[in-house]
Design an enzyme around this catalytic site. Structure first.
Site, PDB file in Angstrom:
ATOM      1  N   SER A   1      -1.811  61.975  12.511  1.00  0.00           N
ATOM      2  CA  SER A   1      -0.815  60.964  11.844  1.00  0.00           C
ATOM      3  C   SER A   1      -1.450  60.203  10.745  1.00  0.00           C
ATOM      4  O   SER A   1      -0.878  59.409   9.904  1.00  0.00           O
ATOM      5  CB  SER A   1      -0.317  60.035  13.027  1.00  0.00           C
ATOM      6  OG  SER A   1      -1.488  59.215  13.468  1.00  0.00           O
TER       7      SER A   1
ATOM      8  N   LYS B   1      -5.591  53.346   6.962  1.00  0.00           N
ATOM      9  CA  LYS B   1      -4.159  53.838   7.490  1.00  0.00           C
ATOM     10  C   LYS B   1      -3.396  52.782   7.720  1.00  0.00           C
ATOM     11  O   LYS B   1      -3.664  51.816   8.379  1.00  0.00           O
ATOM     12  CB  LYS B   1      -4.647  54.513   8.680  1.00  0.00           C
ATOM     13  CG  LYS B   1      -3.340  55.236   9.413  1.00  0.00           C
ATOM     14  CD  LYS B   1      -3.866  56.051  10.831  1.00  0.00           C
ATOM     15  CE  LYS B   1      -2.803  56.819  11.496  1.00  0.00           C
ATOM     16  NZ  LYS B   1      -3.264  57.502  12.715  1.00  0.00           N
TER      17      LYS B   1
ATOM     18  N   SER C   1      -4.965  63.374  15.321  1.00  0.00           N
ATOM     19  CA  SER C   1      -4.507  62.347  14.054  1.00  0.00           C
ATOM     20  C   SER C   1      -5.652  62.064  13.049  1.00  0.00           C
ATOM     21  O   SER C   1      -5.237  61.838  11.941  1.00  0.00           O
ATOM     22  CB  SER C   1      -4.016  61.093  14.576  1.00  0.00           C
ATOM     23  OG  SER C   1      -2.883  61.354  15.315  1.00  0.00           O
TER      24      SER C   1
END
Length: 378
Positions: A160, A85, A184
């Site tokens: 996210s 990420k 997330s």
């Protein structure tokens, strides 16, 4: 026989792929090439991997194969490709968290969790897209654009950690690294048909990601955790991420859990949010399976869950000493509540959800005092 077929290699879990590499049934280079080709094939549609490191990854794969040939010690993820990420530091790679003011920012070193994966032998192929400042349930920002769902590009991927969910869901990465405060990791895993785990607070270090929680309590709300195509990989990944430092919490062995001795609470609803019939049926099947294995399954309704969102929001707001508007501008100048007007005429770098949060925090917190009232009444 060595497994050279890329499609076959991508059916293996990360643990199985590491074993195949160790046993000489394939090589790290073949595995890395297989996943690079998969990313190149799907990423134009998904926009999940926002910057790759394919050249370096191939060199690292060759080094991993040489280490095996030379009899060097091997980690549990030796030679296995992965993705990271973008909010985590991966040396030399961008670390904007989707924030326009951070364009050009690159990580000087690996985040702790990234380093642990690499020390275990994993080879990052690139970094994946996030929602702006990792603060929304849709993965879209003004730096990289929107990430699209591998099952239907018209659909969103959650946030996210949505870039991770999408590229793993497309079969173009066996596992990846995400972070989670309010869903997330879990939402992108659910939206893209893969597995994700939010660990208990404090189990995995958050160091080296942006933005980072500021207080000891909020550092327990924010957790770093894995996403994977195979559920069987989650425990190994979590062991690697948790590390072996005696000062840190240790992870138990799931093989030592006696299901027959468990008391399982089957909570069908929070009393507020409707749940689809498909999900209700899936949960009922899971409860029935545990009951068949000897667990004491009890269906319960927990009244306090009705106020869960308010309690969570209030507690999180109380633990955030830095205004979101100031985080959005990264200290240069505060993004003001009038910014949505600039967005309406196309002159605002932040996304609309971010501006909504700015407007919300400019007034009194809607759930101020909720936690004290609901948790510690009287």
């Amino acid at each position: 026989m060595r497994a050279d077929n890329g499609a076959y290699l991508r059916t293996l879990s990360a643990v199985e792929l590491a074993r195949a590499i160790r046993e000489g049934r394939t090589t790290s280079r073949l595995a890395v090439d297989a996943y690079i080709h998969a990313i190149e094939r799907v990423n134009g549609t998904l926009n999940a991997v926002v910057e790759d490191r394919f050249v370096v990854a191939r060199l690292e794969a060759d080094a991993a194969d040489a280490a095996l040939a030379n009899g060097q010690p091997l980690g549990p993820l030796h030679g296995v490709p992965c993705t990271i990420k973008e909010c985590f530091g991966l040396e030399g790679m961008p670390q904007t968290s989707g924030l326009v003011s951070r364009i050009g920012t690159r990580a000087a070193e690996d985040a702790v969790a990234v380093k642990r994966l690499r020390d275990a032998g994993a080879i990052p192929l690139g970094v994946t897209n996030v929602s702006e400042l990792c603060m929304w349930m849709e993965t879209h920002n003004r730096v990289y654009g929107r990430t699209n769902n591998p099952y239907d590009p018209r659909r969103i991927v959650g946030g996210s950690s949505g870039g991770e969910g999408a590229i793993i869901g497309a079969g173009a990465s066996p596992f990846g690294l995400g972070s989670d405060v309010g869903g997330s990791v879990r939402m992108p895993a659910f939206f893209n048909g893969v597995f994700g785990h939010k660990p208990s607070g404090g189990l995995v270090p958050n160091t080296g990601q942006f933005p980072i929680a500021q207080t000891p309590q909020s550092l327990r709300y924010l957790t770093t955790g894995p996403l994977a195509r195979s559920a069987g990989d989650l425990h190994t990944l979590l062991q690697v991420l948790a590390g072996d430092d005696p000062s840190e919490p240790h992870l138990g062995d799931p093989d030592q859990v006696d299901v027959a001795g468990l008391r399982v609470l089957d909570v069908r609803s929070d009393g507020v949010t409707p749940v689809s019939r498909d999900l209700q049926q899936a949960q009922a099947r899971a409860a029935a399976h545990l009951h068949k294995r000897g667990a004491d399954v009890v269906e319960v309704m927990i009244p306090g869950l009705r106020d869960g969102l308010e309690i969570w929001s209030a507690m999180l707001g109380a633990e955030n000493p830095v205004a979101y508007s100031r985080m959005l501008a990264e200290g240069d100048c505060e993004v003001r509540a009038s910014a949505p007007l600039r967005w309406a005429v196309g002159r605002s770098p932040p996304t609309l959800p971010s501006l909504g949060l700015v407007v919300a925090e400019s007034g009194p917190h809607p759930f101020a005092g909720t936690a004290d009232q609901k948790i510690r009444p009287g």
